[in-house]
Motif scaffolding. Structure first.
Motif, mmCIF file in Angstrom:
data_model
loop_
_atom_site.group_PDB
_atom_site.id
_atom_site.type_symbol
_atom_site.label_atom_id
_atom_site.label_comp_id
_atom_site.label_asym_id
_atom_site.label_seq_id
_atom_site.Cartn_x
_atom_site.Cartn_y
_atom_site.Cartn_z
ATOM 1 N N UNK A 39 0.841 -1.192 0.000
ATOM 2 C CA UNK A 39 0.000 0.000 0.000
ATOM 3 C C UNK A 39 0.881 1.249 0.000
ATOM 4 N N UNK A 40 0.433 2.284 -0.690
ATOM 5 C CA UNK A 40 1.177 3.543 -0.762
ATOM 6 C C UNK A 40 0.317 4.657 -0.173
ATOM 7 N N UNK A 41 0.922 5.418 0.770
ATOM 8 C CA UNK A 41 0.261 6.560 1.407
ATOM 9 C C UNK A 41 1.106 7.808 1.162
ATOM 10 N N UNK A 42 0.447 8.966 1.015
ATOM 11 C CA UNK A 42 1.187 10.208 0.818
ATOM 12 C C UNK A 42 0.361 11.391 1.284
ATOM 13 N N UNK A 43 1.079 12.469 1.642
ATOM 14 C CA UNK A 43 0.411 13.737 1.949
ATOM 15 C C UNK A 43 0.676 14.762 0.844
ATOM 16 N N UNK A 44 1.224 14.310 -0.262
ATOM 17 C CA UNK A 44 1.541 15.194 -1.369
ATOM 18 C C UNK A 44 3.026 15.479 -1.502
ATOM 19 N N UNK A 45 3.745 15.389 -0.374
ATOM 20 C CA UNK A 45 5.190 15.624 -0.415
ATOM 21 C C UNK A 45 5.980 14.449 0.161
#
Length: 272
Positions: free
Chosen positions: A172-178
């Protein structure tokens, strides 16, 4: 699961699993259940129970008292049998409830995980066999006990998921944009030989293994599942993410351990 299908039937089953998420997930759950059952140890009877049973074989006094005659009565003997059986069930449940490390040892490919993280484009390679998991399928996986949260650490949002490593690993891949956090989940327990270069730390009240660097790698196992985080977020948010995932943070009390064992035993009976 048990190798009982004929060659043609096995090929048909494999072909079906490639197109049916529901059956594929069911097979995964059966593998986990079978792995757990294979690692359950035979419990030893409590010493107090053995002592009480040994006492039952003692010779009665020459002159029987009313107490001895009462002991020979059918209702009391039936009660002893019931109590003994109950103690055996509780002892078994206690042993099963404490078997918190079911599954085979696995060696997560940490270097491959970090290489994937450092790749210019964070995507799954369907040509190499990665199978994309839809949002609906991830909801189903969550119902089966896999940790496929929509968000982690407050502001890290899940943007993709896939089966990787011959479909044995949920990625799974999670991000906050940066910043980004990659989470890998697979059935089994951590093999100690894979932890060279890692140090033991306590996060969210649980022991995890950390390999510092950029990206940081954090790994641990819990109840038959190995979790690995590869991320460039700060340490505080990593710890928060660990707290939101399954960990062995609380030691089971007697009642909780017996209850957990009874639940597992009931699931085995249901599966049979």
């Amino acid at each position: 699961m048990d190798g009982q299908l004929s060659g043609s039937a096995a090929r048909e089953a494999v072909a079906h699993l490639e197109t049916c998420d529901a059956c594929e997930k069911a097979v995964r759950q059966q593998r986990l259940l079978k792995s757990r059952m294979s690692t359950v140890a035979t419990p030893e009877p409590p010493a107090a129970l053995l002592a009480s049973l040994a006492g039952l074989a003692a010779d009665p006094p020459a002159r029987e008292s009313w107490w001895v005659r009462l002991g020979r009565s059918l209702p009391l003997r039936a009660g002893v049998v019931v109590v003994t059986a109950s103690l055996a069930v509780v002892a078994t449940a206690y042993a099963v409830g404490g078997s918190g490390r079911p599954g085979d040892e696995v060696q997560p490919p940490f270097n491959q995980y970090t290489a994937d993280f450092d790749a210019p484009v964070a995507s799954f390679d369907t040509a190499s066999g990665d199978t994309v998991i839809t949002a609906a399928a991830m909801d189903d996986l969550s119902e089966y006990g896999w940790a496929c949260h929509d968000t982690l650490a407050g502001d890290l949002h899940r943007v993709s998921g896939a089966y990787t490593g011959a479909d044995e690993v949920i990625s799974l891949v999670y991000t906050d944009g940066s910043s980004r956090l990659n989470l890998y989940e697979q059935t089994g327990v951590l093999a100690p030989s894979t932890l060279d270069g890692f140090r033991s730390e306590t996060m969210a009240g649980s022991r995890v293994w950390v390999r510092p660097g950029s990206p940081m790698v954090v790994t641990w196992d819990d109840d038959g599942t190995v979790f690995t985080i590869v991320t460039d977020v700060d340490h505080q948010r990593v710890e928060r993410a660990v707290a939101e995932l399954p960990t062995d943070s609380d030691e089971q009390g007697l009642g909780e351990r017996v209850g957990d064992g009874l639940t597992r035993m009931s699931s085995w009976v249901g599966a049979a």
